[in-house]
Structures are given as structure tokens and as C-alpha cells.
Scaffold this active site. Structure first.
Site, mmCIF file in Angstrom:
data_model
loop_
_atom_site.group_PDB
_atom_site.id
_atom_site.type_symbol
_atom_site.label_atom_id
_atom_site.label_comp_id
_atom_site.label_asym_id
_atom_site.label_seq_id
_atom_site.Cartn_x
_atom_site.Cartn_y
_atom_site.Cartn_z
ATOM 1 N N LEU A 37 0.835 -1.200 0.000
ATOM 2 C CA LEU A 37 0.000 0.000 0.000
ATOM 3 C C LEU A 37 0.873 1.254 0.000
ATOM 4 O O LEU A 37 1.864 1.334 0.720
ATOM 5 C CB LEU A 37 -0.900 -0.001 1.237
ATOM 6 C CG LEU A 37 -1.852 1.189 1.411
ATOM 7 C CD1 LEU A 37 -2.951 1.159 0.361
ATOM 8 C CD2 LEU A 37 -2.456 1.184 2.814
ATOM 9 N N ASP A 232 16.963 6.043 12.650
ATOM 10 C CA ASP A 232 15.832 5.948 11.724
ATOM 11 C C ASP A 232 14.584 6.585 12.342
ATOM 12 O O ASP A 232 13.911 5.988 13.171
ATOM 13 C CB ASP A 232 15.567 4.482 11.382
ATOM 14 C CG ASP A 232 14.570 4.318 10.246
ATOM 15 O OD1 ASP A 232 13.962 5.326 9.829
ATOM 16 O OD2 ASP A 232 14.405 3.179 9.775
ATOM 17 N N ASP A 289 20.852 -8.536 8.228
ATOM 18 C CA ASP A 289 20.547 -7.533 7.219
ATOM 19 C C ASP A 289 19.327 -8.005 6.428
ATOM 20 O O ASP A 289 19.300 -9.142 5.948
ATOM 21 C CB ASP A 289 21.756 -7.384 6.284
ATOM 22 C CG ASP A 289 21.614 -6.227 5.306
ATOM 23 O OD1 ASP A 289 20.478 -5.940 4.883
ATOM 24 O OD2 ASP A 289 22.639 -5.628 4.946
#
Length: 306
Positions: A37, A232, A289
Site C-alpha cells: 500500500l 531511523d 541484514d
């Protein structure tokens, strides 16, 4: 003089190593990454699956990243994806593709595999909304049919989806906010699952079958942490989203809702964006990762002859 052959050997080995890795990780069928989305293939130079396709291609895997409507129902997105898969097969002469869908991309991929299993080797759900999203349910409760709230929401998000598609070079793709909400609500997902049940476990939150009755292999993985990297800032949105979801989640999708087929792992230290290596590759230092999950999965598909 004896050192010259050794130097030549080492140099040759270095030059051939990428080719050797490619032979080890190449799948029989192309891999198609399906965005979720409000997603895209590439937006102003940034990939939705950040750096994932690039690394996989360096390994020798043939990867495609088609764009479907940023905001629309899973069925409409699925039809768009099917058209592009047919083009990929014509271009590559391959008989099938391996689909990897993130978030709503999982439903989108499942739709195609259900109506055209002959074209699909496998479907992999990454943080997939296979049983809907509690956050979407909360939004849906506030949108009384025909109300001003519903009209405004549709107007704003249809426009937002249009901007995403425009900036990613796909302005022709239609947007339908109410269609997306219906697909991703718990009730809408239940209806979707009745129509396209392949790959689902018998009960939510359980392990499903790897190989479904339609001959397609199904897999899934997801995360259950929100604050994963102090650098982040997008983690804050994942933390906020998790407050509205019962139980463990990746910030947007619950752990149980992510289950499809063979559940590889459902509690990685990742949030919904980490699962696609966003934002720009920032992820938990205490977890693998995210790119390596995709590379490992390619190896898994290869061993299955897919």
C-alpha cells in the site's frame, strides 16, 4: 617467476567469482517483487525494496519490480500485476515467476496465484496483511458510508496515491482508497481469503503448508519490533502504529496476520519498513541484514527447483 602464475590465478579467481556466485543463486524462474500500500517501483531514484533487487541481480537472479496502483483493492492491483507478469514471461521466455509481496503486495500476489497458478511457481509474503490490519479497522470504523469523513478521506488519499504514481512514472494507474481499505480490513481480508484461500494455514497464527493444492509454493516471514535503529526517524511511526494493534506486530501488521504457507520466521527484530530495507537500509544491528533474507530465500527457491 614462480609468483606470476599464482598472481594470474588469484586475479582470474577474483574476476570469475561474481559469475560463480550467480550460478549458485540463480532461480529457474524470474523473481518479481510486489510493493504494498502506498508503494511504488522507484520513486525519485529510491527503490521501494531498497537495494534488494540490485544485490539479487548481482548474485545472478533475474528480478523485476513492477508497479501497481499505490492505493487500490488487492483484486485490481492483482489484475495489473497479472498483465505485467504476462509481459515478463513473454520477454524472458520463462514459464513461471516467483512472487515476493510486501504488505498488501502479499494479497496482490496471492490473487494472481489463485486465478493463474499455471504462471506462478511460488508466493512469498513479507509482512503480509493476510488477515487484515487492526489499524485499517480503526480507520474504517470512522468512515460511515456517505459521510463527509469518508468523502474527505477518499479525496485526500486518492490524490496522495496519484502523486506517488506520478512521481514514480506511473500516472496512468488508478487510485481507490475505499477499495484498499476494504481489502485490508479484517472483514475484507476474510472475504478475500474465502475467494483465494491457497497458502493459508487452517487457523490464523499457525504454520501452513509449503505446497498448496494449486501447485504453488507459499512462504512468509515478518518482524515484531518497531524501534530498531536510533538513526531511523521512521521507526517512530511504526511505534505509534503498534499501539493500535493487539499482540506482537511490526508496527502495521500483526504477527499472526503475516502467516502464509511455510512460515520461515515471524519474529525478526524488524518493523514493517525494515522488512523492505527501508529507510535507506537502516535496520537493527542485532538482526540479520534484511537484504540477506531475500538472498537466502532465493537460495531456498533454487534448491526447490523454482
Amino acid at each position: 617467476m614462480k609468483k606470476i602464475p599464482l598472481i594470474l590465478f588469484v586475479t582470474l579467481l577474483f574476476l570469475l567469482s561474481p559469475w560463480c556466485n550467480a550460478k549458485k543463486t540463480t532461480t529457474q524462474y524470474p523473481v518479481v517483487l510486489v510493493h504494498g500500500l502506498m508503494g511504488f517501483d522507484n520513486l525519485l531514484g529510491i527503490d521501494y525494496f531498497y537495494n534488494i533487487a540490485t544485490i539479487m541481480e548481482k548474485d545472478g537472479t533475474l528480478v523485476f519490480t513492477p508497479a501497481v496502483s499505490a492505493i487500490n483493492s488487492s483484486e485490481v492491483r492483482g489484475e495489473q500485476l497479472l498483465t505485467q507478469i504476462e509481459s515478463i514471461l513473454a520477454l524472458t521466455s520463462a514459464k513461471k515467476v516467483n512472487l515476493i509481496g510486501h504488505s498488501q503486495g502479499a494479497q496482490t500476489a496471492r490473487y494472481v496465484a489463485s486465478i493463474r497458478p499455471d504462471l506462478i511457481a511460488s508466493v512469498t509474503s513479507v509482512g503480509g496483511a493476510n488477515y487484515g490490519s487492526g489499524i485499517i479497522d480503526l480507520i474504517n470504523k470512522e468512515l460511515t458510508p456517505g459521510s463527509q469523513a469518508e468523502y474527505t478521506t477518499r479525496l485526500v488519499f486518492d490524490a496522495f496515491g496519484g502523486v506517488i504514481s506520478l512521481l514514480s512514472g506511473n500516472s496512468q494507474l488508478p487510485q481507490n482508497t475505499l477499495g484498499a481499505i476494504n481489502s485490508l480490513s479484517t472483514q475484507g481480508a476474510a472475504t478475500f481469503n474465502q475467494k483465494y484461500p491457497e497458502g493459508l494455514p487452517k487457523n490464523e497464527c499457525e504454520q501452513g503448508n509449503m505446497l498448496a493444492s494449486n501447485g504453488v509454493y507459499y512462504f512468509s516471514w515478518s518482524g515484531t519490533e518497531t524501534l530498531t535503529n536510533i538513526l531511523d526517524l521512521s521507526d517512530l511511526s511504526m511505534l505509534f502504529g503498534s499501539l493500535f494493534i493487539l499482540g506482537h506486530s511490526d508496527g502495521l501488521i500483526s504477527r499472526c496476520s503475516s502467516h502464509l504457507g511455510h512460515v520461515i520466521k515471524d519474529d525478526y527484530k524488524m518493523n514493517h519498513l525494515d522488512e523492505i530495507n527501508q529507510f535507506i537500509g537502516l535496520h537493527s544491528f542485532r538482526e540479520v541484514d534484511p537484504v540477506e533474507l531475500y538472498r537466502s530465500h532465493v537460495t531456498r527457491l533454487q534448491k526447490l527447483g523454482l
